[in-house]
Motif scaffolding. Structure first.
Motif, PDB file in Angstrom:
ATOM      1  N   ALA A  39       0.690  -1.191  -0.050  1.00 12.90           N
ATOM      2  CA  ALA A  39      -0.093  -0.032   0.046  1.00 12.90           C
ATOM      3  C   ALA A  39       0.862   1.269  -0.115  1.00 12.90           C
ATOM      4  CB  ALA A  39      -0.839   0.153   1.192  1.00 12.90           C
ATOM      5  N   ILE A  40       1.975   1.136   0.707  1.00 11.93           N
ATOM      6  CA  ILE A  40       2.879   2.511   0.715  1.00 11.93           C
ATOM      7  C   ILE A  40       3.511   2.531  -0.300  1.00 11.93           C
ATOM      8  CG2 ILE A  40       5.047   3.265   1.806  1.00 11.93           C
ATOM      9  CD1 ILE A  40       4.087   2.052   4.440  1.00 11.93           C
ATOM     10  N   ALA A  41       4.009   1.472  -0.969  1.00 13.51           N
ATOM     11  CA  ALA A  41       4.631   1.568  -2.402  1.00 13.51           C
ATOM     12  C   ALA A  41       3.480   1.975  -3.344  1.00 13.51           C
ATOM     13  CB  ALA A  41       4.954   0.005  -2.903  1.00 13.51           C
ATOM     14  N   ARG A  42       2.292   1.632  -3.385  1.00 14.25           N
ATOM     15  CA  ARG A  42       1.343   2.179  -4.215  1.00 14.25           C
ATOM     16  C   ARG A  42       1.341   3.912  -4.269  1.00 14.25           C
ATOM     17  NH1 ARG A  42      -3.072  -0.721  -2.203  1.00 14.25           N
ATOM     18  NH2 ARG A  42      -4.130   1.114  -1.181  1.00 14.25           N
ATOM     19  N   SER A  46       2.397   6.576  -7.060  1.00 21.92           N
ATOM     20  CA  SER A  46       1.511   7.701  -7.492  1.00 21.92           C
ATOM     21  C   SER A  46       2.229   8.999  -7.224  1.00 21.92           C
ATOM     22  CB  SER A  46       0.192   7.343  -6.881  1.00 21.92           C
ATOM     23  OG  SER A  46       0.137   8.026  -5.559  1.00 21.92           O
ATOM     24  N   GLN A  47       2.951   9.126  -6.257  1.00 21.72           N
ATOM     25  CA  GLN A  47       3.496  10.520  -5.959  1.00 21.72           C
ATOM     26  C   GLN A  47       2.434  11.445  -5.546  1.00 21.72           C
ATOM     27  OE1 GLN A  47       7.109  11.575  -6.221  1.00 21.72           O
ATOM     28  NE2 GLN A  47       7.021   9.405  -5.515  1.00 21.72           N
ATOM     29  N   ALA A 257      -3.396   7.192   4.778  1.00 15.08           N
ATOM     30  CA  ALA A 257      -4.843   6.702   4.291  1.00 15.08           C
ATOM     31  C   ALA A 257      -4.637   5.343   3.580  1.00 15.08           C
ATOM     32  CB  ALA A 257      -5.376   7.691   3.130  1.00 15.08           C
ATOM     33  N   ALA A 258      -3.481   5.111   2.988  1.00 13.82           N
ATOM     34  CA  ALA A 258      -3.137   3.678   2.505  1.00 13.82           C
ATOM     35  C   ALA A 258      -3.025   2.737   3.340  1.00 13.82           C
ATOM     36  CB  ALA A 258      -2.186   3.787   1.273  1.00 13.82           C
ATOM     37  N   VAL A 259      -2.228   3.224   4.663  1.00 17.54           N
ATOM     38  CA  VAL A 259      -2.050   1.979   5.689  1.00 17.54           C
ATOM     39  C   VAL A 259      -3.575   1.657   6.329  1.00 17.54           C
ATOM     40  CG1 VAL A 259      -1.141   1.759   7.827  1.00 17.54           C
ATOM     41  CG2 VAL A 259       0.452   2.565   5.879  1.00 17.54           C
TER      42      VAL A 259
END
Ligand SMILES: Cc1ncc(COP(=O)(O)O)c(C=O)c1O
Length: 400
Positions: A39-42, A46-47, A257-259
């Motif tokens: 999720a963090i990589a995503r 996306s930057q 938010a992704a985490v």
């Protein structure tokens, strides 16, 4: 006392633990590590680091979970409280009723909105804001400036929201929830966060749903307020570089938010585990003859549980007991490497920063006694039964 403990069902992890942490986040991390890193990589790919698609998706998911008409991601639970209060109409010169027994932010957010906190004592059983005292206060002298009531769902159990709803309607003030400790909790089957006009959640790393840094969320049952809070968290700006009011930078990060989205999928299971651990504590304490009914403080039992409302689905952000000789007990447990914490050692009306309110020791006797007695014991989803047993055995040994 010990025989009662060792006679109950076998532990899931039969050896006696050498230590029991109050909270161990690394155990949870191990179970979701791959998902979290992906999720963090995503987000990195996306930057899109501030607000953006992850925050929007999380807002939609939390709004659906809570049954709110809007959810607005922000920088912390403290920020969420400020947004919730301002959107509910609290402005400089107003006053807001809240509990004397909570984390500081419940009151400091009121001050940051320009208002004055009016502290009221707590119910001796649950330690949540006492609705009868609030009602009595308003019947005798409703402050003309009163704009809102802010109950806190302390330790993960909703305050008496039937009573607060009636009071808010009778006295025509806004009902705002401090749900920082209560994501997933319910009152009569309705989610915390959908019970007032606005509500604040914290995703501080120790919370039931926790970020990898600071983050918060405000929910509302009023779509117009959601729009207002979206602007307030972003410098009061409906359109980039055009400002209609003084907001602030209170935005949520995409990485948080992704985490949180990864963890949200596990929240119901994790809350269920907390409830099971609480039941295990209850059973072991009772079996060891250590606890008494929360409403009878004259029973002489060394440990008292807090009252649980039949209308509340408690999510046990904390498992808290009231203990005789609390500070000695805490030291004794620490020597056995058993974690515990005091939430909260000094009620809000006695905090030096609130001395301008003119309140003194004795004004909120229930909160003051709670501050001397409460002790939070290890509680997190991955806690084992052997660890809970070890905590209760340690407490039994102290009082033996
Ligand atoms: C009852 C209560 N209100 C507000 C907050 C503030 O949340 P945060 O630490 O995310 O700003 C907390 C968190 O500690 C809390 O427990």
């Amino acid at each position: 006392m010990k025989s009662a403990l060792s006679s109950s069902s076998p532990a899931n992890g039969s050896t006696t633990p050498e230590s029991v942490p109050l909270l161990d986040l690394s155990r949870q991390y191990k179970t979701i590590r791959e998902e979290v890193l992906a999720a963090i990589a995503r987000v990195c790919d996306s930057q899109s680091f501030i607000l953006g698609p992850e925050v929007e998706a999380l807002e939609g998911e939390i709004s659906a979970l809570i049954g709110a008409s809007g959810a607005v991601g922000c920088a912390s639970g403290t920020e969420a409280l400020w947004l919730a209060l301002v959107a509910a109409g609290v402005k400089p010169g107003d006053s807001v009723i809240t509990t004397a027994f909570s984390f500081f932010a419940s009151a400091s957010a009121i001050v940051r909105a320009g208002a004055t906190p009016v502290f009221v004592d707590v119910d001796p059983g649950s330690l949540n804001l006492d609705a009868d005292l609030v009602h009595r206060l308003l019947r005798t002298k409703q402050p003309e400036t009163l704009r809102a009531i802010l109950p806190v769902h302390l330790y993960g159990q909703c305050a008496d929201m039937d009573a607060f709803d009636r009071i808010a309607q009778e006295f025509e003030v806004a009902l705002v929830e401090d749900a920082a400790q209560a994501i997933g909790a319910e009152w009569r089957g309705r989610s915390a966060g959908s019970l007032g006009i606005t509500a604040a959640f914290s995703f501080y790393p120790t919370k039931n749903l926790s970020a990898y840094g600071d983050a918060g969320m405000v929910t509302t049952t009023c779509p117009r307020m959601a729009e207002h809070m979206r602007q307030l968290r972003n410098h009061g700006s409906p359109r980039r570089y055009y400002h209609h009011e003084f907001g602030w930078n209170g935005r949520m990060d995409g990485i948080q938010a992704a985490v949180l989205r990864v963890k949200l999928a596990h929240l119901a299971d994790w809350n269920r585990s907390r409830q099971q651990h609480a039941a295990t504590y209850d059973q072991l304490f009772a079996g060891a003859g250590l606890t008494s009914n929360p409403s009878s403080d004259k029973s002489g039992a060394p440990v008292r549980s807090l009252a649980r409302s039949p209308h509340a689905t408690h999510v046990f952000h904390q498992y808290v007991v009231r203990a005789q000789r609390r500070d000695e007990l805490r030291k004794f447990l620490a020597e056995r490497r058993i974690g515990s914490e005091i939430y909260y050692p000094l009620p809000l009306h006695l905090q030096p920063v609130f001395s301008y309110l003119g309140l003194k020791a004795g004004d909120m006797p229930v909160s003051e006694q709670a501050a001397r007695e409460v002790l939070a014991l290890p509680m997190f989803p991955e806690l084992t039964e052997a660890e809970i047993r070890c905590v209760v055995e340690g407490i039994a040994e102290f009082y033996s």
